[in-house]
Scaffold this active site. Sequence first.
Site, PDB file in Angstrom:
ATOM      1  N   SER A   1      -1.069 -31.191 -24.352  1.00 19.86           N
ATOM      2  CA  SER A   1       0.004 -32.168 -24.472  1.00 19.86           C
ATOM      3  C   SER A   1       1.326 -31.424 -24.519  1.00 19.86           C
ATOM      4  O   SER A   1       1.366 -30.193 -24.573  1.00 19.86           O
ATOM      5  CB  SER A   1      -0.173 -32.979 -25.752  1.00 19.86           C
ATOM      6  OG  SER A   1       0.133 -32.150 -26.854  1.00 19.86           O
ATOM      7  N   LYS A   2       2.391 -32.190 -24.544  1.00 20.56           N
ATOM      8  CA  LYS A   2       3.749 -31.628 -24.568  1.00 20.56           C
ATOM      9  C   LYS A   2       3.917 -30.583 -25.668  1.00 20.56           C
ATOM     10  O   LYS A   2       4.714 -29.659 -25.551  1.00 20.56           O
ATOM     11  CB  LYS A   2       4.753 -32.761 -24.801  1.00 20.56           C
ATOM     12  CG  LYS A   2       4.963 -33.589 -23.564  1.00 20.56           C
ATOM     13  CD  LYS A   2       6.407 -33.530 -23.124  1.00 20.56           C
ATOM     14  CE  LYS A   2       6.513 -33.803 -21.659  1.00 20.56           C
ATOM     15  NZ  LYS A   2       7.457 -34.741 -21.254  1.00 20.56           N
ATOM     16  N   ARG A   3       3.186 -30.788 -26.737  1.00 18.88           N
ATOM     17  CA  ARG A   3       3.241 -29.874 -27.872  1.00 18.88           C
ATOM     18  C   ARG A   3       2.946 -28.429 -27.445  1.00 18.88           C
ATOM     19  O   ARG A   3       3.436 -27.478 -28.019  1.00 18.88           O
ATOM     20  CB  ARG A   3       2.148 -30.338 -28.859  1.00 18.88           C
ATOM     21  CG  ARG A   3       2.396 -30.169 -30.296  1.00 18.88           C
ATOM     22  CD  ARG A   3       1.432 -31.034 -31.110  1.00 18.88           C
ATOM     23  NE  ARG A   3       0.135 -31.286 -30.508  1.00 18.88           N
ATOM     24  CZ  ARG A   3      -0.896 -30.441 -30.554  1.00 18.88           C
ATOM     25  NH1 ARG A   3      -0.777 -29.278 -31.149  1.00 18.88           N
ATOM     26  NH2 ARG A   3      -2.048 -30.771 -29.999  1.00 18.88           N
TER      27      ARG A   3
ATOM     28  N   GLY B   1       3.709 -27.132 -24.564  1.00 14.61           N
ATOM     29  CA  GLY B   1       4.680 -26.639 -23.574  1.00 14.61           C
ATOM     30  C   GLY B   1       4.729 -27.621 -22.435  1.00 14.61           C
ATOM     31  O   GLY B   1       4.490 -28.811 -22.633  1.00 14.61           O
TER      32      GLY B   1
END
Length: 498
Positions: free
Chosen positions: A269-271, A273
Site C-alpha cells: 500500500s501507499k504506506r 512507498g
Amino acid sequence: MNSSNAASPNHDRVRTRFAPSPTGYLHVGGARTALYSYLFAKKNGGDFILRVEDTDEERSTEDSMKMQLADLAWLGLNYSEGVDSKTLKDIGPYGPYRQSQRKNIYREYADKLLKDGIAYHCFMTDEEIEAQRELAIKEGRPQQVNSPYRDWTLAQAEAEIAKGRQATVRFKVPDLTREYSFVDLVRGEVKFPSDMVNDFVLLRTGGMPVYNFCNVIDDALMKISHVMRGEEHLSNTLRQMMLYEALKFPLPRFGHLSIILGSDRQKLSKRHGATSVNEYNERGYIPEAMNNFLALCGWSSATGEEVLSMDEMIQQFDTDRLHPASAVFDEVKLKWMNAQHLRALPHAELWKRLAPFFAKAGLILPTDADWQDRSLSVFKIYMELLADAVELYRPLSLAPLEVQPESKEALGWPKTREVVEKWKSLVTAHPTDYISEAEFVAYQDQVKNLVGVKGKELFMPIRVAVIGKPQGAELKILVPLMKKTVLIERADTVLQQI
Ligand code: GLU
C-alpha cells in the site's frame, strides 16, 4: 500453439486481456497482471486485448482511464484490440471495448436468461434484504437471500414492472449438490461447494449490470481463452462459472495471481512507498526495469536468470512457473534492476530518456551527440535512476555560472586571484576545444609551481573557477567535458568577484 500450458480445450487461439477498472491510477499489481497476460499472448502467438471495466459509474472516470492507458503505453504493453491510448477510439472487431458502451448487450443477455427462466425479476427492497440477513445471523445460518419472487412467471413480474415497480434481475443459482471445480493456471485444482452462493444480482434496479455478469459476457464475446487476474477475484469465479454454463459459453482457463506484499509482508500500500506505475516513471525508473522486476514478482525464469529483456521474457514465460505464494515488492531490488537496464541502453536512447529530466531541472546541455556519448560513458555508472543524472550533469549546464555563497572564503584568500588568472591563461593557450584528464592534472601542477600554492589554496580556487563552488564532483571528471570557451567564461565570471 507452442506451449503445453497454452492449451485451452475450448478455444483454438490464445487471446488474453487486461480489464482495468478506471477508478484510480494503474497500480503495480495491475501492471503485473497486464504484463503476464501480454507475455502469455506473445509467447503463444496470440492476441492481447484491453477492455475497460467502467460500469461503476460513481467511481469510474475518463481521466483515470487515460492515465492507465498512458501507463500501459509507457510500459510498452501494447494491445492489438481495445481503447487506443491516444485517440481513445476503439480498435478491433469485438468493440465497444468500454463496458459503459455495451449496456444494450448485457440487457439482451439478461432478457434471454429471463425468458429461459434462468433469471428472474426480484422486487425485494434493501430493507427486506437486510431483515433477512439479520435473521440469518441471529439464527446462525449463512447470510443468504431467499427471494419470494424466484418462482414468479415472467408475465407476472412484467405486469408489476408495468405498474412502475422497480426490480433487479437475479440469477437463479441451480439447486445442485455437485461441486464446481476448475484447474487454475497458478493454483491447480480449485473446488467450490455449490451452496457457497445463492441467487445473485445481474442487473441492479435501473438496469446497471454487475461486474460478474459483464465480465463473463465480454470475455466470451471477445473470445478470451485465458483470464489472468488478481487472486482477490477467485471467489467471483464460481458465480462466473455458473453464468458461463447458463449462457452456454465456452469456459476460458483462469489463472489467479498471487498478491503482492510490501517488505513487511503486509499488503502493498501507499504506506510502503509508491504503488502507482506513473510515480515510478516520474522518479526515473525505466519501463524495461519495471517490466523485468514485475515479471519476477510471482514468476521465475527456468534458467534462474534475473536481468531479462522483454523478448527474453516472452521466450521464457511459462504459466508453470507462476508461484502461488505471495510475492514481495523489494524496492532495493527494483532500483538495482533499473541501474542494470539503464546502463545497458544505447547512449543515444539513454540521452533521449534523460532529456525530460534535464529540461525539468532547467539544465542546458550540449546537443552534440559525441559529447553526449562521452559524458554518458563517464556518468552512467553513477546512475541508478534517470533522475540521478540531474545532479551529475548540473555543473556542466551551459547556463551562466552562478558563484555560490560558500565560495566566499576561498575567494578571499591572498593567492586566489593569481591561481585563477594562471588557470585561465593555461586554458586560453590550450590548442584544442577540450582538455583531457591528463592535461588538466598537468595544468593544475603548473599553477601550483607558478603561483607557489598547494593543497586547498590551489584546488579550491580552481574548483570555484570551474563549477562556482569549492566542493563537488572531481574536476578531472568534469573538466574534460567542458569546452575551453566555457572554462574561460567561467574563470572570468569568478575573477570579477575577487
Ligand atoms: N475490472 C476488474 C479489476 O480491475 C478485472 C477483473 C478481471 O480481470 O476479471 O479488478
